[in-house]
Design a protein around this motif. Structure first.
Motif, PDB file in Angstrom:
ATOM      1  N   LYS A 124       0.828  -1.213   0.000  1.00  0.00           N
ATOM      2  CA  LYS A 124       0.000   0.000   0.000  1.00  0.00           C
ATOM      3  C   LYS A 124       0.865   1.268   0.000  1.00  0.00           C
ATOM      4  CE  LYS A 124      -0.514   0.576   4.946  1.00  0.00           C
ATOM      5  NZ  LYS A 124      -1.372   0.865   6.038  1.00  0.00           N
ATOM      6  N   ASP A 125       2.089   1.181   0.554  1.00  0.00           N
ATOM      7  CA  ASP A 125       2.978   2.356   0.587  1.00  0.00           C
ATOM      8  C   ASP A 125       3.404   2.796  -0.811  1.00  0.00           C
ATOM      9  OD1 ASP A 125       2.852   2.446   3.324  1.00  0.00           O
ATOM     10  OD2 ASP A 125       4.853   1.603   3.651  1.00  0.00           O
ATOM     11  N   TYR A 126       3.352   1.888  -1.770  1.00  0.00           N
ATOM     12  CA  TYR A 126       3.804   2.190  -3.132  1.00  0.00           C
ATOM     13  C   TYR A 126       2.662   2.119  -4.139  1.00  0.00           C
ATOM     14  CZ  TYR A 126       8.248   2.153  -0.874  1.00  0.00           C
ATOM     15  OH  TYR A 126       9.281   2.450  -0.019  1.00  0.00           O
ATOM     16  N   ASP A 127       1.432   2.248  -3.623  1.00  0.00           N
ATOM     17  CA  ASP A 127       0.236   2.328  -4.453  1.00  0.00           C
ATOM     18  C   ASP A 127       0.125   1.164  -5.438  1.00  0.00           C
ATOM     19  OD1 ASP A 127      -2.174   3.559  -5.079  1.00  0.00           O
ATOM     20  OD2 ASP A 127      -1.298   4.778  -6.677  1.00  0.00           O
ATOM     21  N   ILE A 128       0.476  -0.021  -4.955  1.00  0.00           N
ATOM     22  CA  ILE A 128       0.324  -1.222  -5.782  1.00  0.00           C
ATOM     23  C   ILE A 128      -1.107  -1.709  -5.607  1.00  0.00           C
ATOM     24  CG2 ILE A 128       1.087  -3.599  -6.140  1.00  0.00           C
ATOM     25  CD1 ILE A 128       3.858  -2.666  -5.098  1.00  0.00           C
ATOM     26  N   LYS A 129      -1.842  -1.689  -6.688  1.00  0.00           N
ATOM     27  CA  LYS A 129      -3.267  -2.029  -6.653  1.00  0.00           C
ATOM     28  C   LYS A 129      -3.464  -3.533  -6.854  1.00  0.00           C
ATOM     29  CE  LYS A 129      -4.854   2.442  -7.258  1.00  0.00           C
ATOM     30  NZ  LYS A 129      -3.964   3.103  -6.375  1.00  0.00           N
ATOM     31  N   VAL A 130      -4.261  -4.094  -5.976  1.00  0.00           N
ATOM     32  CA  VAL A 130      -4.605  -5.510  -6.064  1.00  0.00           C
ATOM     33  C   VAL A 130      -6.116  -5.594  -6.252  1.00  0.00           C
ATOM     34  CG1 VAL A 130      -4.595  -7.729  -4.870  1.00  0.00           C
ATOM     35  CG2 VAL A 130      -2.692  -6.134  -4.550  1.00  0.00           C
ATOM     36  N   PRO A 131      -6.569  -6.263  -7.311  1.00  0.00           N
ATOM     37  CA  PRO A 131      -8.011  -6.405  -7.508  1.00  0.00           C
ATOM     38  C   PRO A 131      -8.649  -7.085  -6.288  1.00  0.00           C
ATOM     39  CG  PRO A 131      -6.819  -7.153  -9.451  1.00  0.00           C
ATOM     40  CD  PRO A 131      -5.802  -6.899  -8.370  1.00  0.00           C
ATOM     41  N   PRO A 132      -9.830  -6.618  -5.867  1.00  0.00           N
ATOM     42  CA  PRO A 132     -10.477  -7.170  -4.668  1.00  0.00           C
ATOM     43  C   PRO A 132     -10.609  -8.692  -4.687  1.00  0.00           C
ATOM     44  CG  PRO A 132     -11.661  -5.235  -5.417  1.00  0.00           C
ATOM     45  CD  PRO A 132     -10.606  -5.522  -6.452  1.00  0.00           C
ATOM     46  N   ILE A 133     -10.864  -9.261  -5.850  1.00  0.00           N
ATOM     47  CA  ILE A 133     -11.028 -10.716  -5.929  1.00  0.00           C
ATOM     48  C   ILE A 133      -9.714 -11.448  -5.621  1.00  0.00           C
ATOM     49  CG2 ILE A 133     -10.572 -10.970  -8.400  1.00  0.00           C
ATOM     50  CD1 ILE A 133     -12.985 -12.965  -8.388  1.00  0.00           C
ATOM     51  N   LEU A 134      -8.577 -10.800  -5.896  1.00  0.00           N
ATOM     52  CA  LEU A 134      -7.280 -11.424  -5.647  1.00  0.00           C
ATOM     53  C   LEU A 134      -6.670 -11.009  -4.302  1.00  0.00           C
ATOM     54  CD1 LEU A 134      -5.636 -11.059  -9.166  1.00  0.00           C
ATOM     55  CD2 LEU A 134      -6.696 -13.084  -8.166  1.00  0.00           C
ATOM     56  N   SER A 135      -7.276 -10.061  -3.656  1.00  0.00           N
ATOM     57  CA  SER A 135      -6.729  -9.516  -2.408  1.00  0.00           C
ATOM     58  C   SER A 135      -6.373 -10.578  -1.367  1.00  0.00           C
ATOM     59  CB  SER A 135      -7.698  -8.498  -1.823  1.00  0.00           C
ATOM     60  OG  SER A 135      -7.158  -7.907  -0.693  1.00  0.00           O
ATOM     61  N   PRO A 136      -7.212 -11.607  -1.152  1.00  0.00           N
ATOM     62  CA  PRO A 136      -6.828 -12.625  -0.172  1.00  0.00           C
ATOM     63  C   PRO A 136      -5.598 -13.441  -0.591  1.00  0.00           C
ATOM     64  CG  PRO A 136      -9.181 -12.790  -0.711  1.00  0.00           C
ATOM     65  CD  PRO A 136      -8.564 -11.819  -1.668  1.00  0.00           C
ATOM     66  N   ASN A 137      -5.265 -13.420  -1.886  1.00  0.00           N
ATOM     67  CA  ASN A 137      -4.160 -14.222  -2.398  1.00  0.00           C
ATOM     68  C   ASN A 137      -2.836 -13.464  -2.491  1.00  0.00           C
ATOM     69  OD1 ASN A 137      -6.121 -16.174  -2.752  1.00  0.00           O
ATOM     70  ND2 ASN A 137      -6.402 -15.714  -4.909  1.00  0.00           N
ATOM     71  N   ILE A 138      -2.845 -12.189  -2.190  1.00  0.00           N
ATOM     72  CA  ILE A 138      -1.638 -11.370  -2.298  1.00  0.00           C
ATOM     73  C   ILE A 138      -1.300 -10.833  -0.912  1.00  0.00           C
ATOM     74  CG2 ILE A 138      -0.593  -9.327  -3.360  1.00  0.00           C
ATOM     75  CD1 ILE A 138      -1.235 -11.490  -5.410  1.00  0.00           C
ATOM     76  N   ALA A 139      -0.071 -11.066  -0.478  1.00  0.00           N
ATOM     77  CA  ALA A 139       0.362 -10.582   0.837  1.00  0.00           C
ATOM     78  C   ALA A 139       0.442  -9.061   0.834  1.00  0.00           C
ATOM     79  CB  ALA A 139       1.716 -11.181   1.193  1.00  0.00           C
TER      80      ALA A 139
END
Length: 183
Positions: free
Chosen positions: A150-165
């Protein structure tokens, strides 16, 4: 070869280059690791360019984002196209100072490196605990740090959010040798 020359000139523009006590590493290693419940994500980059000035205790690092190697080509594609957006942000940089570094100390020393890390054109101050070993003809510096996406504005799609640390562990190892342009 032209890319290496351009990269080297870019690092010089960071401002740590002095006439003496210069060390360089052209194939430094950076690895990142992300634990997820579905699949761990790990990549290694062995094309990291970094300079060290033992006189001023300054260090500069330049990382080409497309040089990370993943186990799966789909991970490479997602990393470069969706998360890092390597076409827009082709590199990450770090510039910092090694606190209380003793260039003459034989053996191992643990020091804090304070500086600024830039990823996706976002610059944040960071502190890194590093191990520094004086070698026969240079220095070996290694360490680890954690970066919040989040500090580097890396966007994670909500559907993949649980799969990305949310927190990425980054390790590095640089083996510096004297810079050949020293007089």
């Amino acid at each position: 070869m032209n890319k290496l020359l351009l990269l080297l000139l870019s690092v010089y523009s960071i401002g740590i280059v002095q006439a003496q006590d210069q060390y360089i590493e052209r194939q430094g290693e950076i690895t990142f690791f992300s634990y997820t419940s579905v699949e761990n994500i790990e990549a290694t980059n062995n094309q990291v360019l970094t300079l060290l000035s033992s006189a001023s205790n300054e260090i500069a690092v330049r990382i080409l984002m497309r040089s990370f190697v993943f186990q799966k080509s789909l991970m490479y594609e997602h990393f470069n196209e969706s998360y890092i957006e390597s076409d827009l942000y082709p590199e990450a940089t770090f510039k910092g100072d090694i606190v209380d570094f003793d260039a003459d100390l034989e053996g191992e020393q643990t020091r804090i490196i304070k500086g600024e890390f830039t990823l996706r054109n976002i610059t944040k101050p960071i502190e890194i605990k590093a191990t520094i070993v004086k070698t026969n003809n240079g220095y070996m510096i290694s360490g680890m740090l954690n970066v919040l996406i989040k500090d580097y504005d890396i966007k994670v799609p909500p559907i993949l959010s649980p799969n990305i640390a949310k927190n990425i562990q980054i390790s590095f190892k640089f083996q510096y040798v004297p810079h050949e342009n020293q007089k």
